[in-house]
Design a protein around this motif. Structure first.
Motif, PDB file in Angstrom:
ATOM      1  N   LEU A 182       0.824  -1.205   0.000  1.00 31.07           N
ATOM      2  CA  LEU A 182       0.000   0.000   0.000  1.00 31.07           C
ATOM      3  C   LEU A 182       0.861   1.260   0.000  1.00 31.07           C
ATOM      4  CD1 LEU A 182      -3.004   0.733   0.037  1.00 31.07           C
ATOM      5  CD2 LEU A 182      -2.861   0.909   2.527  1.00 31.07           C
ATOM      6  N   LEU A 183       1.937   1.261   0.791  1.00 30.62           N
ATOM      7  CA  LEU A 183       2.833   2.418   0.832  1.00 30.62           C
ATOM      8  C   LEU A 183       3.565   2.604  -0.499  1.00 30.62           C
ATOM      9  CD1 LEU A 183       4.339   2.102   4.431  1.00 30.62           C
ATOM     10  CD2 LEU A 183       2.712   3.832   3.602  1.00 30.62           C
ATOM     11  N   ALA A 184       3.965   1.496  -1.107  1.00 23.68           N
ATOM     12  CA  ALA A 184       4.648   1.575  -2.400  1.00 23.68           C
ATOM     13  C   ALA A 184       3.722   2.136  -3.470  1.00 23.68           C
ATOM     14  CB  ALA A 184       5.151   0.186  -2.807  1.00 23.68           C
ATOM     15  N   LEU A 185       2.480   1.685  -3.467  1.00 24.68           N
ATOM     16  CA  LEU A 185       1.505   2.196  -4.429  1.00 24.68           C
ATOM     17  C   LEU A 185       1.181   3.662  -4.167  1.00 24.68           C
ATOM     18  CD1 LEU A 185      -0.959  -0.846  -4.595  1.00 24.68           C
ATOM     19  CD2 LEU A 185       0.655  -0.101  -6.355  1.00 24.68           C
ATOM     20  N   LEU A 186       1.131   4.037  -2.890  1.00 25.91           N
ATOM     21  CA  LEU A 186       0.888   5.434  -2.538  1.00 25.91           C
ATOM     22  C   LEU A 186       2.025   6.319  -3.031  1.00 25.91           C
ATOM     23  CD1 LEU A 186      -0.715   7.632  -1.084  1.00 25.91           C
ATOM     24  CD2 LEU A 186       0.472   6.993   1.036  1.00 25.91           C
ATOM     25  N   LEU A 187       3.255   5.853  -2.861  1.00 27.00           N
ATOM     26  CA  LEU A 187       4.412   6.617  -3.325  1.00 27.00           C
ATOM     27  C   LEU A 187       4.383   6.781  -4.845  1.00 27.00           C
ATOM     28  CD1 LEU A 187       7.128   7.982  -2.783  1.00 27.00           C
ATOM     29  CD2 LEU A 187       8.211   5.712  -2.929  1.00 27.00           C
ATOM     30  N   MET A 188       4.076   5.705  -5.557  1.00 26.33           N
ATOM     31  CA  MET A 188       3.994   5.776  -7.026  1.00 26.33           C
ATOM     32  C   MET A 188       2.901   6.739  -7.477  1.00 26.33           C
ATOM     33  SD  MET A 188       4.488   1.726  -7.946  1.00 26.33           S
ATOM     34  CE  MET A 188       4.134   1.997  -9.684  1.00 26.33           C
ATOM     35  N   ALA A 189       1.759   6.710  -6.767  1.00 21.03           N
ATOM     36  CA  ALA A 189       0.661   7.612  -7.112  1.00 21.03           C
ATOM     37  C   ALA A 189       1.057   9.069  -6.883  1.00 21.03           C
ATOM     38  CB  ALA A 189      -0.577   7.260  -6.287  1.00 21.03           C
ATOM     39  N   LEU A 190       1.751   9.334  -5.780  1.00 18.60           N
ATOM     40  CA  LEU A 190       2.191  10.702  -5.488  1.00 18.60           C
ATOM     41  C   LEU A 190       3.215  11.185  -6.513  1.00 18.60           C
ATOM     42  CD1 LEU A 190       2.513  10.531  -1.591  1.00 18.60           C
ATOM     43  CD2 LEU A 190       0.761  11.724  -2.923  1.00 18.60           C
ATOM     44  N   LEU A 191       4.108  10.284  -6.920  1.00 19.40           N
ATOM     45  CA  LEU A 191       5.126  10.662  -7.909  1.00 19.40           C
ATOM     46  C   LEU A 191       4.511  10.936  -9.283  1.00 19.40           C
ATOM     47  CD1 LEU A 191       7.989   8.142  -7.008  1.00 19.40           C
ATOM     48  CD2 LEU A 191       7.939  10.606  -6.578  1.00 19.40           C
ATOM     49  N   SER A 192       3.359  10.331  -9.541  1.00 15.26           N
ATOM     50  CA  SER A 192       2.718  10.527 -10.856  1.00 15.26           C
ATOM     51  C   SER A 192       1.948  11.846 -10.940  1.00 15.26           C
ATOM     52  CB  SER A 192       1.762   9.364 -11.153  1.00 15.26           C
ATOM     53  OG  SER A 192       0.622   9.404 -10.309  1.00 15.26           O
ATOM     54  N   ILE A 193       1.668  12.463  -9.794  1.00 14.91           N
ATOM     55  CA  ILE A 193       0.831  13.669  -9.779  1.00 14.91           C
ATOM     56  C   ILE A 193       1.433  14.827 -10.568  1.00 14.91           C
ATOM     57  CG2 ILE A 193      -0.090  15.495  -8.270  1.00 14.91           C
ATOM     58  CD1 ILE A 193      -0.795  13.331  -6.261  1.00 14.91           C
ATOM     59  N   PRO A 194       2.734  15.151 -10.415  1.00 11.79           N
ATOM     60  CA  PRO A 194       3.289  16.260 -11.215  1.00 11.79           C
ATOM     61  C   PRO A 194       3.157  16.032 -12.723  1.00 11.79           C
ATOM     62  CG  PRO A 194       4.782  15.705  -9.424  1.00 11.79           C
ATOM     63  CD  PRO A 194       3.738  14.640  -9.452  1.00 11.79           C
TER      64      PRO A 194
END
Length: 297
Positions: free
Chosen positions: A229-241
């Motif tokens: 879940l944390l890994a997916l959250l990090l990937m989602a946050l990195l995709s925002i920009p």
């Protein structure tokens, strides 16, 4: 009957037909020997094509206008293609979070998809769902809800798109991307703006299923739910920009179109109500067939 109520009524009939055909196919002896992908392809064609065809025959509406069959242009196509790829970390996060409470139907059918072969699986999971579901959701429904206003129309279309999956695990990400797809269609005035990313998202699932190795599967199984879940959250946050940049470019190419306001007899902005008996029946269908089976032991 207002246009919104007519659209809700059609959606209700569609859901009833969809449920009926799905149950009939499940108990039909002739489908027992079909591969998973062949079964899904047959089900999609039988569930979507007859009611969509009858809609245009009975309403006599122009399919090109209702479905917004207008060209995208290469700039929009490139941005939307990138959007379809870049939105997937967010979708994966929503999907995994929901899968902590409800089973993921895609994971349960991985072996059946793999045994069906790549091309047939691509057609049944990516190509035909993108075409048929978009004609229904961002074509007929979004057009039919126009008198709600564009934002409420997008909400209504996305809600029914999420409910159509008849699965609480798929509802969150289906609703979110459904709303975003409505925005893309409204700005470009083209249904291809939702067909393209929908196809990309589903095709990525097929590519990942057929390219996944036993080592990768074992490694993922060893990770805790919190770590995933944390890994997916990090990937989602990195995709925002990157998603923000794509949205900026998209808005520059597709500025908002001027809307001619409609007024009622009291000279107030005309808006129709989304809630109707047909919608309540649709919600009941979802609870009975989509939610209760996962809540009962």
């Amino acid at each position: 009957m207002t246009e919104t109520r007519r659209t809700n009524f059609f959606a209700m009939l569609f859901f009833i037909y969809f449920i009926g055909v799905s149950f009939a196919l499940a108990f039909l002896p002739a489908t027992a020997n079909l591969s998973d992908s062949s079964y899904m392809l047959l089900a999609q064609l039988l569930c979507f094509l007859p009611p969509l065809t009858l809609y245009f025959l009975f309403t006599k509406k122009n399919p090109k206008q209702v479905l917004r069959l207008n060209p995208l242009g290469w700039k929009n196509a490139l941005i939307i293609l990138s959007f379809g790829i870049s939105i997937q970390p967010l979708m994966s996060l929503l999907s995994y979070a929901a899968a902590l409470f409800f089973p993921n139907p895609v994971e349960q059918s991985v072996s059946g998809i793999q045994s069906s072969g790549f091309l047939l699986s691509l057609l049944s999971v990516a190509v035909f769902p993108a075409l048929l579901e978009e004609i229904f959701s961002r074509g007929i429904l979004l057009s039919g809800y126009a008198f709600l206003g564009k934002w409420k129309a997008a909400f209504a279309s996305a809600l029914l798109f999420g409910l159509l999956h008849l699965n609480p695990q798929q509802f969150p990400y289906a609703f979110v991307v459904g709303f975003l797809f409505c925005f893309l269609v409204e700005r470009t005035d083209s249904l291809f703006a939702s067909i393209l990313p929908h196809m990309v998202v589903n095709a990525t699932t097929i590519f990942s299923i057929f390219s996944e190795t036993a080592t990768e599967t074992a490694a993922a199984a060893e990770m805790s739910e919190t770590a995933i879940l944390l890994a997916l959250l990090l990937m989602a946050l990195l995709s925002i920009p990157w998603l923000a940049l794509l949205l900026y470019l998209f808005l520059r190419i597709n500025p908002p179109k001027e809307e001619l306001p409609l007024f009622d007899e009291n000279e107030k902005p005309y808006r129709e109500r989304f809630l109707s008996p047909s919608l309540i029946i649709i919600l009941a269908i979802y609870v009975i067939f989509g939610l209760l089976p996962y809540l009962t032991p």
